[in-house]
Design a protein around this motif. Structure first.
Motif, mmCIF file in Angstrom:
data_model
loop_
_atom_site.group_PDB
_atom_site.id
_atom_site.type_symbol
_atom_site.label_atom_id
_atom_site.label_comp_id
_atom_site.label_asym_id
_atom_site.label_seq_id
_atom_site.Cartn_x
_atom_site.Cartn_y
_atom_site.Cartn_z
ATOM 1 N N ILE A 250 38.850 47.417 45.073
ATOM 2 C CA ILE A 250 39.495 46.209 45.598
ATOM 3 C C ILE A 250 39.637 45.220 44.450
ATOM 4 C CG2 ILE A 250 39.301 44.280 47.205
ATOM 5 C CD1 ILE A 250 37.679 46.112 49.034
ATOM 6 N N GLU A 251 40.857 44.886 44.121
ATOM 7 C CA GLU A 251 41.152 44.005 42.989
ATOM 8 C C GLU A 251 41.651 42.670 43.534
ATOM 9 O OE1 GLU A 251 43.180 44.847 38.599
ATOM 10 O OE2 GLU A 251 43.903 45.874 40.387
ATOM 11 N N ASP A 252 40.987 41.577 43.195
ATOM 12 C CA ASP A 252 41.372 40.265 43.723
ATOM 13 C C ASP A 252 41.361 39.225 42.608
ATOM 14 O OD1 ASP A 252 41.247 37.623 45.133
ATOM 15 O OD2 ASP A 252 41.218 38.917 46.902
ATOM 16 N N GLY A 253 42.483 38.525 42.474
ATOM 17 C CA GLY A 253 42.616 37.522 41.420
ATOM 18 C C GLY A 253 41.819 36.262 41.657
ATOM 19 N N THR A 254 41.248 36.102 42.856
ATOM 20 C CA THR A 254 40.431 34.911 43.112
ATOM 21 C C THR A 254 39.256 34.846 42.147
ATOM 22 O OG1 THR A 254 41.018 35.072 45.459
ATOM 23 C CG2 THR A 254 39.183 33.628 44.885
ATOM 24 N N LEU A 255 38.684 36.005 41.810
ATOM 25 C CA LEU A 255 37.574 36.032 40.854
ATOM 26 C C LEU A 255 38.030 35.538 39.484
ATOM 27 C CD1 LEU A 255 35.936 39.447 41.834
ATOM 28 C CD2 LEU A 255 34.952 37.168 42.169
ATOM 29 N N ASN A 256 39.231 35.913 39.067
ATOM 30 C CA ASN A 256 39.756 35.429 37.785
ATOM 31 C C ASN A 256 39.899 33.914 37.800
ATOM 32 O OD1 ASN A 256 40.934 38.217 38.477
ATOM 33 N ND2 ASN A 256 41.217 38.148 36.261
ATOM 34 N N THR A 257 40.423 33.385 38.913
ATOM 35 C CA THR A 257 40.633 31.940 39.015
ATOM 36 C C THR A 257 39.313 31.188 38.979
ATOM 37 O OG1 THR A 257 42.628 32.321 40.334
ATOM 38 C CG2 THR A 257 41.655 30.127 40.432
ATOM 39 N N LEU A 258 38.322 31.693 39.699
ATOM 40 C CA LEU A 258 37.019 31.028 39.726
ATOM 41 C C LEU A 258 36.343 31.055 38.357
ATOM 42 C CD1 LEU A 258 35.692 32.427 43.134
ATOM 43 C CD2 LEU A 258 36.386 30.069 42.666
ATOM 44 N N ALA A 259 36.528 32.136 37.616
ATOM 45 C CA ALA A 259 35.867 32.270 36.313
ATOM 46 C C ALA A 259 36.570 31.487 35.216
ATOM 47 C CB ALA A 259 35.788 33.744 35.929
ATOM 48 N N GLY A 260 37.861 31.235 35.373
ATOM 49 C CA GLY A 260 38.588 30.524 34.326
ATOM 50 C C GLY A 260 38.631 31.338 33.043
ATOM 51 N N THR A 261 38.142 30.746 31.960
ATOM 52 C CA THR A 261 38.140 31.440 30.662
ATOM 53 C C THR A 261 36.812 32.126 30.380
ATOM 54 O OG1 THR A 261 37.445 29.392 29.554
ATOM 55 C CG2 THR A 261 39.822 29.833 29.708
ATOM 56 N N GLY A 262 35.879 32.069 31.336
ATOM 57 C CA GLY A 262 34.571 32.678 31.126
ATOM 58 C C GLY A 262 34.535 34.131 31.547
ATOM 59 N N VAL B 83 41.326 40.979 38.732
ATOM 60 C CA VAL B 83 42.553 41.581 38.216
ATOM 61 C C VAL B 83 42.359 41.902 36.737
ATOM 62 C CG1 VAL B 83 44.986 41.154 37.703
ATOM 63 C CG2 VAL B 83 44.017 40.412 39.887
ATOM 64 N N GLY B 84 42.676 43.118 36.360
ATOM 65 C CA GLY B 84 42.503 43.550 34.979
ATOM 66 C C GLY B 84 41.613 44.764 34.851
ATOM 67 N N TYR B 85 40.813 45.051 35.893
ATOM 68 C CA TYR B 85 39.915 46.206 35.852
ATOM 69 C C TYR B 85 40.404 47.358 36.730
ATOM 70 C CZ TYR B 85 36.271 43.466 33.495
ATOM 71 O OH TYR B 85 35.551 42.727 32.590
ATOM 72 N N GLY B 86 41.432 47.132 37.506
ATOM 73 C CA GLY B 86 41.886 48.155 38.445
ATOM 74 C C GLY B 86 42.333 49.435 37.768
ATOM 75 N N PHE B 87 43.109 49.321 36.688
ATOM 76 C CA PHE B 87 43.604 50.517 36.000
ATOM 77 C C PHE B 87 42.453 51.288 35.355
ATOM 78 C CE2 PHE B 87 47.314 47.604 35.831
ATOM 79 C CZ PHE B 87 48.177 48.362 36.601
ATOM 80 N N THR B 88 41.504 50.539 34.787
ATOM 81 C CA THR B 88 40.352 51.198 34.163
ATOM 82 C C THR B 88 39.569 52.011 35.188
ATOM 83 O OG1 THR B 88 40.162 49.430 32.522
ATOM 84 C CG2 THR B 88 38.214 50.801 32.889
ATOM 85 N N LEU B 89 39.355 51.424 36.362
ATOM 86 C CA LEU B 89 38.606 52.126 37.401
ATOM 87 C C LEU B 89 39.371 53.332 37.927
ATOM 88 C CD1 LEU B 89 37.094 49.083 39.273
ATOM 89 C CD2 LEU B 89 35.817 50.932 38.207
ATOM 90 N N ALA B 90 40.690 53.241 37.978
ATOM 91 C CA ALA B 90 41.478 54.399 38.411
ATOM 92 C C ALA B 90 41.268 55.567 37.458
ATOM 93 C CB ALA B 90 42.953 54.024 38.490
ATOM 94 N N GLN B 91 41.225 55.276 36.168
ATOM 95 C CA GLN B 91 40.980 56.333 35.183
ATOM 96 C C GLN B 91 39.568 56.893 35.313
ATOM 97 O OE1 GLN B 91 41.929 54.115 31.616
ATOM 98 N NE2 GLN B 91 43.900 55.157 31.411
ATOM 99 N N ILE B 92 38.597 56.006 35.517
ATOM 100 C CA ILE B 92 37.200 56.450 35.598
ATOM 101 C C ILE B 92 36.979 57.360 36.804
ATOM 102 C CG2 ILE B 92 34.842 55.648 36.043
ATOM 103 C CD1 ILE B 92 35.478 53.179 34.359
#
Length: 500
Positions: free
Chosen positions: A420-432, A382-391
């Motif tokens: 495909i945007e999924d927040g699970t990746l954000n959760t797994l990465a934490g602050t990294g 989550v956070g890259y979806g809008f950027t990819l839409a523009q690209i």
């Protein structure tokens, strides 16, 4: 008893006595009634004047007696089924139709059986159970595509009302007598029905839970199923046959006239084997939930566990992408030797997307030949979806040294690449740093496969009895396995930190 007139009079006395007491004939009264009938039929003596009564008079009297007996029997049966008192209707001479109309009014006032209002298609009991199950779903706010006939009328029934309805239909008591029971006593009866395989109340609960599970499972917003492949296994042992990698078969060789076809065996050494495991939980509808009419234990709680099962699969799939485990060839899934890893992480841009696509399309089979894997998905946090839409949706871009109206090379992929945007990746990465991936079209090369036992994708439930548990208990489980079947179907970019 010497005359037919006396026999007829005695029969009338017996009938009047039973009617006044609101009952049928006793065994002794029935025997005496039959003896009188024998006299009437001609087995007795003649009349006082030495002449037999007219046949028409005797036949009419006989019909009157039979009609009265039939009326009393029908009224008693109707009243027994609905919990009404038959005495008043027998004494005042009410017809069976009058009593039937009174019974309908009585049932409506006391929330009596509504099965008679069901559809005529299928058995009455099946219609009732289907309507009761859909009514519970409707009451909980769960949509059903085509509610069974009668469901709308039953949606106001509480768990207690439904238990009374089921028990009355099964002859465990009249509606009136069951309504006079306390909720605690009704719960005791409902628990005993657990041991009856044909009992309606627990069967309706089971059916409602199954429908709630299927609907909630299908509605869970997961994304793994969009880009993984799906498989089926028949048992819990590792699959006997190894998976085949893309391009694992040898190339076709020329065959001369009368020549011999060269035998080839696809390479499967050290390639992945799939295996599934069982995952599950247990939940119950307690005595307290029944008494409090907490219908959520039947409709909401099972759905929550079904949703949890699907989210667990989703997390397992994305955990493989994120953790980059060692796979069948003793190397990490994303590895320089696999040609599917970008060494320097960054957010999505035209340049690094192009570089990842080139890596994917440069993959080769075990013989070193190109297999031209086509990209199909861009899986991002989550956070890259809008950027990819523009690209992907911008036809022209500004390029240093060229100008502001330069064609965007990725614009041609706007319909081919699904973001495909999924927040699970954000959760797994934490602050990294949060990685993102390009996934291939599965028809060219697979990456991760989710297998189910015999293809069963939704959880299974089983009602059971647990010692010391005051309530109905259900097991809910699902059998699945997640396996990396090929590394050629994905390319990883380690990404960067995301601030939302």
């Amino acid at each position: 008893m010497n005359t037919r007139q006396e026999a007829l009079a005695r029969q009338q006395e017996l009938v009047n006595l039973a009617r006044s007491e609101g009952r049928g004939l006793t065994a002794d009264e029935q025997a005496e009634f039959d003896r009188c009938q024998a006299v009437i039929d001609g087995d007795g003596t003649r009349g006082e004047d030495g002449a037999a009564p007219s046949q028409d008079a005797a036949a009419e009297a006989q019909r009157a007696v039979e009609n009265e007996r039939r009326r009393m029997s029908d009224i008693i049966n109707l009243c027994r089924q609905t919990g009404m008192d038959p005495a008043g209707y027998i004494q005042d001479g009410s017809s069976v139709e009058d009593v039937r109309r009174a019974a309908v009014d009585f049932l409506i006032q006391h929330h009596g059986p509504v099965g008679a209002r069901m559809s005529e298609s299928g058995s009455d009991e099946d219609n009732f159970r289907a309507a009761a199950s859909d009514a519970m779903l409707l009451r909980s706010g769960i949509r059903t595509a085509s509610p069974a006939a009668g469901a709308e009328q039953m949606r106001g029934l509480s768990l207690r009302d439904l238990a009374i309805e089921c028990m009355a239909r099964e002859g465990l008591g009249t509606t009136a007598s069951l309504m006079r029971m306390s909720k605690d006593d009704l719960w005791g009866m409902a628990q005993r029905q657990f041991f009856n395989p044909t009992a309606a109340f627990p069967a309706i609960l089971d059916n409602t839970i199954r429908k709630a599970i299927v609907q909630r499972y299908q509605a869970v917003p997961t994304t793994f199923q969009l880009w993984t492949t799906k498989g089926s296994v028949t048992d819990f042992k590792p699959t006997k046959d190894h998976e085949y990698l893309a391009g694992g078969a040898g190339e076709f060789l020329p065959v001369g006239e009368g020549g011999e076809l060269k035998h080839d065996t696809p390479k499967t050494d050290l390639l992945p084997q799939r295996k599934i495991s069982t995952y599950g939980r247990q939940f119950s509808m307690t005595r307290e939930a029944f008494i409090n009419d907490d219908i959520g234990f039947i409709t909401q709680v099972p759905g929550m566990y079904a949703a949890s099962a699907k989210r667990t699969i989703n997390k397992q799939v994305y955990s493989i992408l994120y953790s980059n485990p060692t796979i069948f060839d003793d190397k990490a899934l994303f590895h320089a030797d696999h040609g599917n890893l970008v060494t320097s992480g960054a957010a999505p841009s035209i340049e690094n997307i192009q570089g990842m696509i080139l890596k994917m399309m440069s993959q080769t089979d075990p013989f070193g030949d190109s297999i031209t894997v086509q990209p199909r998905f861009i899986v991002v946090p989550v956070g890259y979806g809008f950027t990819l839409a523009q690209i992907l949706q911008t036809a022209q871009i500004e390029v240093d040294g060229i100008g502001s109206h330069t064609a965007n090379a990725l614009y041609q992929y706007r319909n081919q690449l699904q973001v495909i945007e999924d927040g699970t990746l954000n959760t797994l990465a934490g602050t990294g740093a949060v990685p993102w991936f390009i996934i291939a079209d599965p028809s060219y090369a697979r990456c991760i496969q989710v297998d189910y036992l015999n293809g069963q994708e939704t959880p299974t439930i089983r009602r059971m009895e647990t010692p010391g548990q005051l309530g109905y208990v259900w097991d809910i489980w699902l059998d699945w396995g997640v396996t990396v079947v090929d590394y050629r179907g994905a390319v990883k970019n380690p990404g960067a930190k995301i601030t939302l």
